[in-house]
Design a protein around this motif. Structure first.
Motif, short mmCIF file in Angstrom:
data_model
loop_
_atom_site.label_atom_id
_atom_site.label_comp_id
_atom_site.label_asym_id
_atom_site.label_seq_id
_atom_site.Cartn_x
_atom_site.Cartn_y
_atom_site.Cartn_z
N THR A 185 44.89 49.53 27.75
CA THR A 185 43.84 48.60 27.34
C THR A 185 42.57 49.28 26.84
N GLY A 186 42.32 50.50 27.27
CA GLY A 186 41.07 51.16 26.94
C GLY A 186 39.91 50.69 27.78
N ILE A 187 40.13 49.73 28.67
CA ILE A 187 39.09 49.20 29.56
C ILE A 187 39.14 49.99 30.86
N TRP A 188 38.03 50.54 31.28
CA TRP A 188 38.05 51.46 32.42
C TRP A 188 36.98 51.19 33.47
N LYS A 189 35.82 50.66 33.08
CA LYS A 189 34.68 50.66 34.00
C LYS A 189 34.93 49.82 35.24
N ARG A 190 35.55 48.67 35.09
CA ARG A 190 35.78 47.81 36.25
C ARG A 190 36.61 48.52 37.31
N TYR A 191 37.54 49.35 36.86
CA TYR A 191 38.41 50.06 37.80
C TYR A 191 37.69 51.24 38.45
N VAL A 192 36.87 51.94 37.68
CA VAL A 192 36.12 53.06 38.25
C VAL A 192 35.09 52.55 39.25
N VAL A 193 34.41 51.45 38.95
CA VAL A 193 33.45 50.87 39.90
C VAL A 193 34.16 50.41 41.16
N THR A 194 35.29 49.72 40.99
CA THR A 194 36.07 49.27 42.15
C THR A 194 36.51 50.46 43.00
N GLY A 195 36.95 51.53 42.34
CA GLY A 195 37.37 52.72 43.07
C GLY A 195 36.25 53.37 43.83
N SER A 196 35.07 53.45 43.23
CA SER A 196 33.93 54.06 43.92
C SER A 196 33.52 53.23 45.14
N ILE A 197 33.60 51.90 45.03
CA ILE A 197 33.30 51.05 46.19
C ILE A 197 34.36 51.24 47.27
N ALA A 198 35.64 51.36 46.86
CA ALA A 198 36.71 51.60 47.83
C ALA A 198 36.51 52.93 48.55
N MET A 199 35.97 53.94 47.86
CA MET A 199 35.66 55.21 48.51
C MET A 199 34.63 55.01 49.62
N VAL A 200 33.59 54.23 49.33
CA VAL A 200 32.57 53.96 50.35
C VAL A 200 33.18 53.25 51.55
N VAL A 201 33.98 52.20 51.27
CA VAL A 201 34.60 51.44 52.36
C VAL A 201 35.50 52.33 53.19
N GLY A 202 36.32 53.15 52.52
CA GLY A 202 37.23 54.04 53.24
C GLY A 202 36.49 55.03 54.13
N LEU A 203 35.41 55.62 53.61
CA LEU A 203 34.64 56.58 54.41
C LEU A 203 33.95 55.89 55.59
N VAL A 204 33.44 54.69 55.38
CA VAL A 204 32.81 53.94 56.48
C VAL A 204 33.84 53.65 57.57
N LEU A 205 35.03 53.23 57.16
CA LEU A 205 36.08 52.97 58.15
C LEU A 205 36.46 54.25 58.90
N LEU A 206 36.58 55.36 58.17
CA LEU A 206 36.93 56.63 58.83
C LEU A 206 35.81 57.13 59.73
N SER A 207 34.58 56.73 59.47
CA SER A 207 33.46 57.17 60.32
C SER A 207 33.52 56.54 61.71
N THR A 208 34.36 55.52 61.90
CA THR A 208 34.48 54.87 63.22
C THR A 208 35.60 55.49 64.06
N LEU A 209 36.21 56.56 63.57
CA LEU A 209 37.35 57.14 64.27
C LEU A 209 36.98 57.65 65.66
N HIS A 210 37.90 57.43 66.61
CA HIS A 210 37.88 58.06 67.92
C HIS A 210 39.29 58.57 68.19
N TYR A 211 39.44 59.29 69.27
CA TYR A 211 40.76 59.86 69.55
C TYR A 211 41.80 58.79 69.85
N ASP A 212 41.36 57.62 70.29
CA ASP A 212 42.30 56.56 70.65
C ASP A 212 42.26 55.38 69.67
#
Length: 421
Positions: A185-212
């Motif tokens: 399609t040549g359309i890219w920005k919506r996917y790059v923005v979505t991916g960058s937000i997913a990176m933030v969400v993923g890192l926030v979720l991983l920041s809550t890790l504990h051993y259990d």
């Protein structure tokens, strides 16, 4: 490349358990040999007019020394070298001076290693900024998730590799699917923005890790981060290639990749300093609350300052160490969140224009570059092509068959009708 980076712990864990950690280095040799053979058999470059290039030796030395000093400072700081010390100040001060001189030289060099005028291009500058944080997310998670699995959850090296498959799966699926959509399609920005937000969400979720932490939560967190990296990483390269002049395609691509690797390397070192500090603090606090006899046991088992073998520790110490590494890993990912937010801001500010449908050869001809004048093409100047490998693809003379410009299906079909283009 990203799947190899994230999937490394899986193969590395198997090799470590089966033959020892040194085989993690030897295993790269057959892949390198296979790459050489494949390149010789499949990469057919047309002849082009030879030109005499000036190698920018001062730029090579200056940039290498400056960035190496930064890497050494981040790697050694807080451990072998105190942060607030003459040695630390000398390293960072020396890096600033050397890089400042390098910038001065690159602005005046006849053929600079890194043409700084490219930073006037808004897309290039923002892509470099976004790539730095993407490198931290990709390299940092591949290193510290494996450590988390082994030190906080008691997994073997092989098991830790298997347990990081959700990260690799999210990255592979997202990069393949979204990459195909962007190519068509040549359309890219919506996917790059979505991916960058997913990176933030993923890192926030991983920041809550504990051993259990339940593993399904860990798996969802890893898959989310992997999908975000998969949507962002390579598309930033494609967007950059589309925005620069064809004569800068090679250096623009290399620069984005370099800064991504640099960000990842510095990020991993900084994350290691954070992890070491948090783990040491948590263990000291935990040991202080133990019975005197257990404190003596802890001093014998942990006093050497080496990473312990968790499975060999007494139960009272095993829980303490696993908890410390679980909390430390969470803090590591929390520290990466601000950088991921920088990526979101950077990609939001990228100019939103569809990708072009011309090949690099066509763009060079339109620009009236030397390749067009000589009637030859440099394959390195083809930024947006689908390398179609078909039995019917035939190379005749210096023409390259099977190169189709990215665009609509109709445009690709037209390109296939004239493979010599």
């Amino acid at each position: 490349m990203a799947v190899g980076t994230v999937g490394g712990p899986l193969l590395g864990g198997f090799l470590t358990d089966a033959a020892g950690w040194r085989w993690n280095f030897y295993v790269a040799i057959p892949f390198a040999v296979a790459a050489l053979v494949m390149l010789q058999r499949s990469l057919h470059l047309p002849r082009h007019a030879s030109t005499r290039a000036r190698i920018d030796y001062p730029g090579i030395v200056g940039l290498s020394v400056g960035f190496s000093l930064i890497l050494l400072w981040v790697s050694l700081g807080g451990n072998q070298v105190p942060w607030a010390s003459v040695t630390s100040l000398s390293m960072i001060g020396g890096a600033v001076v050397v890089l400042a001189v390098s910038v001065w030289w690159e602005l005046r060099a006849p053929e600079p290693l890194l043409p700084l005028t490219m930073f006037r291009n808004r897309t290039f500058t923002l892509a470099v900024i976004a790539s730095i944080a993407t490198g931290v997310a990709m390299f940092g998670t591949s290193v510290y998730l494996a450590q988390y699995m082994q030190l906080a959850r008691g997994a073997t090296p092989l098991e830790s590799g298997v347990m990081t498959i959700p990260m690799m799966g999210g990255l592979l699926i997202a990069s393949t699917v979204i990459g195909t959509v962007v190519s068509r399609t040549g359309i890219w920005k919506r996917y790059v923005v979505t991916g960058s937000i997913a990176m933030v969400v993923g890192l926030v979720l991983l920041s809550t890790l504990h051993y259990d932490t339940p593993f399904w939560i860990v798996g969802v967190s890893m898959a989310t981060l992997g999908a975000g990296v998969g949507m962002v990483m390579q598309n930033l390269v494609i967007v950059t290639q589309d925005a620069v002049e064809t004569r800068h395609l090679g250096v623009a691509t290399s620069a984005v990749t370099f800064f991504r690797s640099l960000g990842g390397t510095i990020g991993v070192s900084a994350m290691g300093a954070i992890l070491g500090s948090v783990v040491a603090s948590q263990i000291r606090t935990g040991v202080g609350g133990l019975a005197p006899a257990d404190q003596v046991t802890a001093a014998d088992a942990l006093g050497g300052g080496e990473i312990p073998t968790v499975s060999a520790l007494p139960d009272v110490l095993r829980t303490l160490v696993e908890s410390a590494y679980g909390i430390g890993t969470g803090r590591v990912f929390l520290a990466a969140v601000p950088l991921a937010l920088v990526t979101v801001v950077a990609v939001l500010r990228l100019p939103n224009r569809p990708l072009g449908t011309q090949t690099g050869v066509e763009r060079r001809a339109a620009e009236g570059g030397p390749a067009a004048a000589a009637g030859v093409a440099e394959v390195d100047d083809v930024p947006h092509v689908i390398d179609v490998v078909e039995d019917s693809a035939v190379e005749t003379g210096s023409a390259v068959a099977g190169l189709a410009p990215v665009g609509s299906g109709r445009e690709r079909d037209t390109a296939h009708a004239h493979p010599g283009d």
